[in-house]
Design a protein around this motif. Structure first.
Motif, PDB file in Angstrom:
ATOM      1  N   ASP A 116     -15.454 -33.455 -15.887  1.00 55.33           N
ATOM      2  CA  ASP A 116     -16.653 -33.617 -16.701  1.00 55.33           C
ATOM      3  C   ASP A 116     -16.315 -34.536 -17.874  1.00 55.33           C
ATOM      4  OD1 ASP A 116     -19.268 -33.360 -17.500  1.00 55.33           O
ATOM      5  OD2 ASP A 116     -19.249 -31.181 -17.581  1.00 55.33           O
ATOM      6  N   TYR A 117     -17.343 -34.977 -18.572  1.00 51.75           N
ATOM      7  CA  TYR A 117     -17.206 -36.048 -19.539  1.00 51.75           C
ATOM      8  C   TYR A 117     -18.199 -35.771 -20.660  1.00 51.75           C
ATOM      9  CZ  TYR A 117     -16.125 -41.000 -20.480  1.00 51.75           C
ATOM     10  OH  TYR A 117     -15.654 -42.172 -20.991  1.00 51.75           O
ATOM     11  N   LEU A 145     -20.394 -28.229 -25.004  1.00 55.42           N
ATOM     12  CA  LEU A 145     -19.030 -28.223 -24.467  1.00 55.42           C
ATOM     13  C   LEU A 145     -18.703 -26.846 -23.886  1.00 55.42           C
ATOM     14  CD1 LEU A 145     -16.244 -29.487 -24.023  1.00 55.42           C
ATOM     15  CD2 LEU A 145     -15.632 -28.792 -26.339  1.00 55.42           C
ATOM     16  N   ARG A 201     -20.530 -26.331 -20.587  1.00 56.07           N
ATOM     17  CA  ARG A 201     -19.874 -27.099 -19.517  1.00 56.07           C
ATOM     18  C   ARG A 201     -18.541 -26.468 -19.136  1.00 56.07           C
ATOM     19  NH1 ARG A 201     -21.489 -32.851 -19.019  1.00 56.07           N
ATOM     20  NH2 ARG A 201     -23.489 -33.031 -20.055  1.00 56.07           N
ATOM     21  N   SER A 202     -17.833 -25.950 -20.136  1.00 54.23           N
ATOM     22  CA  SER A 202     -16.558 -25.277 -19.867  1.00 54.23           C
ATOM     23  C   SER A 202     -16.777 -24.069 -18.975  1.00 54.23           C
ATOM     24  CB  SER A 202     -15.905 -24.818 -21.175  1.00 54.23           C
ATOM     25  OG  SER A 202     -15.691 -25.907 -22.029  1.00 54.23           O
ATOM     26  N   ILE A 262     -12.113 -31.663 -19.001  1.00 53.37           N
ATOM     27  CA  ILE A 262     -13.292 -32.266 -19.623  1.00 53.37           C
ATOM     28  C   ILE A 262     -12.797 -33.344 -20.576  1.00 53.37           C
ATOM     29  CG2 ILE A 262     -15.335 -31.911 -21.073  1.00 53.37           C
ATOM     30  CD1 ILE A 262     -15.453 -29.040 -20.128  1.00 53.37           C
ATOM     31  N   LEU A 284     -17.589 -25.081 -15.423  1.00 50.40           N
ATOM     32  CA  LEU A 284     -16.400 -25.531 -14.684  1.00 50.40           C
ATOM     33  C   LEU A 284     -15.508 -24.359 -14.308  1.00 50.40           C
ATOM     34  CD1 LEU A 284     -14.998 -28.756 -16.365  1.00 50.40           C
ATOM     35  CD2 LEU A 284     -15.731 -28.434 -14.012  1.00 50.40           C
ATOM     36  N   ILE A 325      -9.240 -29.763 -22.437  1.00 48.66           N
ATOM     37  CA  ILE A 325     -10.169 -30.636 -23.138  1.00 48.66           C
ATOM     38  C   ILE A 325      -9.342 -31.841 -23.578  1.00 48.66           C
ATOM     39  CG2 ILE A 325     -11.823 -30.833 -25.049  1.00 48.66           C
ATOM     40  CD1 ILE A 325     -12.527 -28.564 -23.090  1.00 48.66           C
TER      41      ILE A 325
END
Ligand code: CA
Length: 224
Positions: free
Chosen positions: A97-98, A108, A111-112, A76, A115, A49
């Motif tokens: 990712d963003y 978050l 998304r983590s 990310i 991924l 991150i």
């Protein structure tokens, strides 16, 4: 799973560390860009991150240099910048990712997970050893169909054991993969947690899964 957080805002990095730890991840934090970059180079992490504005080295440079060094850990990016150009630059330097601040931790985390799943070549969602089942998506654990409640650290340990079924697992491996860098290797904390785990997953069952290999470490196996 090991997460590296490179974020100089203490409030945010503490909040992220706490959140990921609660989900069973091992977490390391760097408040400095260059130091974070060096930690990432060690390649011990499953996810990074990355903040953009950082002291000594900015996030875009870190990302670019990691990719140049063939470090392919998913990244990310976190940033206060929200323009399309900034996002494009982020992806162009190798981010996966963003996320724009302020963000919701649940997003978050989702998304983590996504991924990590993509990065996981076999795309498994469940680990099974004998009659023990660990669901990687929901983080629930069952033995003989009965749910077992684990703390986040016990869960992390069990996941690591199950992923390495049948291999000798040394304390050093556990330290490097499950515990963060600040872990004090002179304490018996690993043995304590293995005992907690044994009490929960093995004690009431005839077939034991956690085996002590004297002088070497442990083995996780359903074979007797
Ligand atoms: Ca910052």
């Amino acid at each position: 799973m090991r997460v590296l957080i490179i974020e100089d805002e203490l409030k945010i990095s503490n909040f992220l560390m706490k959140g990921f730890k609660e989900e069973g991840y091992a977490v390391d934090v760097s408040l400095d860009g260059e130091k974070g970059y060096e930690m990432a180079l060690s390649d011990h992490f499953d996810l990074i991150i990355l903040d953009l504005m950082l002291p000594s080295m900015d996030g875009l440079t870190i990302c670019k240099k990691l990719r140049e060094n063939n470090i392919e850990i998913p990244i990310i990016m976190l940033t206060a910048k929200a323009s399309v150009d900034d996002k494009v630059t982020g992806f162009d330097t190798g981010a996966d990712d963003y996320l724009v601040k302020p963000f919701v931790f649940a997003e978050l985390l989702a998304r983590s997970r996504s991924l990590l799943r993509k990065n996981n070549k076999d795309k498994i969602s469940k680990l099974t050893v004998a009659d023990l089942e660990l669901d990687l998506t929901t983080h629930r654990v069952f033995r003989s169909g009965k749910e077992i409640m684990l703390t986040s650290r016990e869960y992390g340990l069990l996941e690591y054991f199950m992923r390495n079924e049948g291999s000798i697992i040394t304390r050093t491996m556990i330290t490097e993969n499950i515990w963060d860098i600040n872990y004090d290797s002179f304490t018996n904390v690993i043995d304590v947690y293995i005992n907690y785990l044994r009490n929960k997953i093995d004690k009431d069952y005839e077939i034991k899964l956690i085996h002590t290999i004297r002088g070497r470490g442990y083995m996780f196996s359903g074979a007797q």
